[in-house]
Design a protein around this motif. Structure first.
Motif, PDB file in Angstrom:
ATOM      1  N   ALA A 108       0.853  -1.187   0.000  1.00 44.88           N
ATOM      2  CA  ALA A 108       0.000   0.000   0.000  1.00 44.88           C
ATOM      3  C   ALA A 108       0.891   1.239   0.000  1.00 44.88           C
ATOM      4  O   ALA A 108       2.110   1.151   0.150  1.00 44.88           O
ATOM      5  N   ARG A 109       0.254   2.374  -0.161  1.00 44.50           N
ATOM      6  CA  ARG A 109       1.028   3.615  -0.259  1.00 44.50           C
ATOM      7  C   ARG A 109       1.748   3.956   1.036  1.00 44.50           C
ATOM      8  O   ARG A 109       2.818   4.563   1.019  1.00 44.50           O
ATOM      9  N   ASP A 110       1.190   3.575   2.170  1.00 46.21           N
ATOM     10  CA  ASP A 110       1.865   3.827   3.444  1.00 46.21           C
ATOM     11  C   ASP A 110       1.454   2.754   4.441  1.00 46.21           C
ATOM     12  O   ASP A 110       0.585   1.909   4.171  1.00 46.21           O
ATOM     13  N   GLN A 111       2.078   2.779   5.623  1.00 44.71           N
ATOM     14  CA  GLN A 111       1.856   1.723   6.606  1.00 44.71           C
ATOM     15  C   GLN A 111       0.435   1.744   7.146  1.00 44.71           C
ATOM     16  O   GLN A 111      -0.146   0.689   7.439  1.00 44.71           O
ATOM     17  N   VAL A 112      -0.150   2.928   7.273  1.00 44.95           N
ATOM     18  CA  VAL A 112      -1.530   3.019   7.776  1.00 44.95           C
ATOM     19  C   VAL A 112      -2.479   2.284   6.840  1.00 44.95           C
ATOM     20  O   VAL A 112      -3.325   1.484   7.278  1.00 44.95           O
ATOM     21  N   LEU A 113      -2.339   2.529   5.543  1.00 46.31           N
ATOM     22  CA  LEU A 113      -3.200   1.857   4.573  1.00 46.31           C
ATOM     23  C   LEU A 113      -2.932   0.359   4.531  1.00 46.31           C
ATOM     24  O   LEU A 113      -3.858  -0.450   4.369  1.00 46.31           O
ATOM     25  N   LEU A 114      -1.663  -0.033   4.687  1.00 48.92           N
ATOM     26  CA  LEU A 114      -1.345  -1.462   4.704  1.00 48.92           C
ATOM     27  C   LEU A 114      -1.981  -2.142   5.912  1.00 48.92           C
ATOM     28  O   LEU A 114      -2.538  -3.251   5.791  1.00 48.92           O
ATOM     29  N   ASP A 115      -1.916  -1.503   7.060  1.00 46.31           N
ATOM     30  CA  ASP A 115      -2.561  -2.081   8.252  1.00 46.31           C
ATOM     31  C   ASP A 115      -4.063  -2.230   8.035  1.00 46.31           C
ATOM     32  O   ASP A 115      -4.678  -3.214   8.475  1.00 46.31           O
ATOM     33  N   GLU A 116      -4.669  -1.264   7.345  1.00 43.91           N
ATOM     34  CA  GLU A 116      -6.101  -1.353   7.061  1.00 43.91           C
ATOM     35  C   GLU A 116      -6.409  -2.554   6.164  1.00 43.91           C
ATOM     36  O   GLU A 116      -7.432  -3.228   6.353  1.00 43.91           O
ATOM     37  N   VAL A 117      -5.543  -2.825   5.197  1.00 46.60           N
ATOM     38  CA  VAL A 117      -5.729  -3.989   4.332  1.00 46.60           C
ATOM     39  C   VAL A 117      -5.754  -5.264   5.164  1.00 46.60           C
ATOM     40  O   VAL A 117      -6.649  -6.124   5.013  1.00 46.60           O
ATOM     41  N   LEU A 118      -4.761  -5.423   6.047  1.00 48.08           N
ATOM     42  CA  LEU A 118      -4.681  -6.636   6.865  1.00 48.08           C
ATOM     43  C   LEU A 118      -5.854  -6.726   7.838  1.00 48.08           C
ATOM     44  O   LEU A 118      -6.377  -7.822   8.094  1.00 48.08           O
ATOM     45  N   ASN A 119      -6.272  -5.582   8.377  1.00 46.21           N
ATOM     46  CA  ASN A 119      -7.422  -5.587   9.290  1.00 46.21           C
ATOM     47  C   ASN A 119      -8.692  -6.017   8.569  1.00 46.21           C
ATOM     48  O   ASN A 119      -9.502  -6.778   9.122  1.00 46.21           O
ATOM     49  N   ARG A 120      -8.903  -5.531   7.340  1.00 46.54           N
ATOM     50  CA  ARG A 120     -10.098  -5.923   6.582  1.00 46.54           C
ATOM     51  C   ARG A 120     -10.086  -7.415   6.288  1.00 46.54           C
ATOM     52  O   ARG A 120     -11.113  -8.093   6.404  1.00 46.54           O
TER      53      ARG A 120
END
Length: 333
Positions: A108-120
């Motif tokens: 993802a573009r940044d770590q926040v968005l990547l964490d959201e991917v894994l959370n979803r």
């Protein structure tokens, strides 16, 4: 007689950065531009080649990670479908040899968005994936050796694992992000591919080539050229080997492990106790069971690995494999 493997060996990491790259590529092999384009179109269409494009050094732009789930066989296809529908997922494999059997790469573009991917994903499948981000590289993706008799440390390797350095993370402006997004699907198979890339990025052609050259020279782009699919070129064995090595020795072991033939990538990643105890990873791509067995025997012969807790995870099915997508969705060329 023309040997297409020599062409592909060259353009895996020596693809020209100027206005007519397919023309200059052909000249080196006494081939017409249209012949090179036809050959590449054939192999992109058949799946032998994923794309002509960039492999970025991990975490130099955006954020990425390797993750895994423990999925019962009865649910596997449904969970794979859910994961692969997410544009943040670039690879997914089923691997035998451990209870964590579904492995995927997310970016993802940044770590926040990547964490959201894994959370979803965790919410949708009822299980939080184990998240194993890169901590150190000992051997990177250097392309696929095609010369007979060479393992994955062929004569055209770009770097020595002991000297592998991670580039400084650049400050990216919006034009950089547009260029990175435009690169995701690879260069078009047209005589002037960088013109199309420039239009898609909203940049001039000279500025597009300048930015690509700077990324390549700095190591932000680890490799630029043809991205070959291993299995189509005879590397039918895809194995991930993992060990639990004491923290004060993992770096020295990783550097030596990276020099073993047929090791294509080697990393340190975090343990996730109590569910995942391993911190040293080696990817092996071999052309036969004998090559694989010889490589595994070499691992076992290393004093630091002979008695270390370990696992061998063989890929039994590849469901998705493409470059990581960091940018926003953009229209096709």
């Amino acid at each position: 007689m023309f040997d297409e493997n020599k062409l592909y060996q060259r353009i895996q990491h020596d693809f020209p950065l100027h206005a007519r790259p397919y023309l200059s590529t052909g000249e080196a092999f006494d081939l017409a531009e249209h012949t090179v384009l036809s050959l590449l179109a054939r192999d992109v269409g058949s799946g032998r080649i994923s794309r002509i494009g960039a492999v970025f050094a991990p975490n130099t732009i955006g954020a990425s990670t390797v993750a895994a789930l423990n999925i019962p066989v009865a649910r596997l296809e449904r969970v794979v479908e859910r994961i692969n529908d997410d544009p943040a997922i670039s690879q997914s494999h089923v691997r035998d040899g451990h209870r964590f059997n579904l492995w995927f790469v997310a970016g993802a573009r940044d770590q926040v968005l990547l964490d959201e991917v894994l959370n979803r994903i965790g919410a949708d499948v009822g299980q939080r994936p184990i998240d194993l981000p890169l901590e150190r590289e000992y051997r990177a993706d250097l392309g696929l050796p095609l010369a007979p008799g060479h393992g994955c440390h062929g004569p055209d390797a770009l770097d020595k694992p002991s000297s592998l350095k991670h580039p400084v993370r650049p400050a990216l402006d919006e034009a950089d992000w547009r260029l990175a997004a435009a690169l995701e699907v690879g260069l078009p198979l047209t005589p002037h591919p960088y013109h199309a890339l420039a239009r898609r990025s909203g940049l001039s052609l000279p500025e597009t080539l300048r930015r690509l050259t700077a990324w390549r020279q700095s190591g932000v782009i680890r490799r630029f050229g043809a991205i070959l699919r291993h299995r189509h070129f005879g590397y039918t064995h895809n194995v991930m080997c993992v060990w639990n090595v004491p923290d004060n020795r993992v770096d020295s072991v990783g550097v030596r492990l990276a020099q073993v033939p047929y090791v294509t990538m080697c990393f340190r990643r975090p343990r996730r106790l109590p569910t995942w105890q391993y911190n040293l990873f080696a990817m092996v791509h071999a052309r036969s069971e004998q090559e694989l067995a010889t490589t595994l025997a070499r691992f076992h012969a290393m004093d630091d690995l002979a008695h270390a807790p370990s696992a061998v995870l063989r890929a039994s099915h590849c469901y998705k494999q493409r470059g990581t997508h960091y940018g926003s969705v953009m229209p096709e060329f």
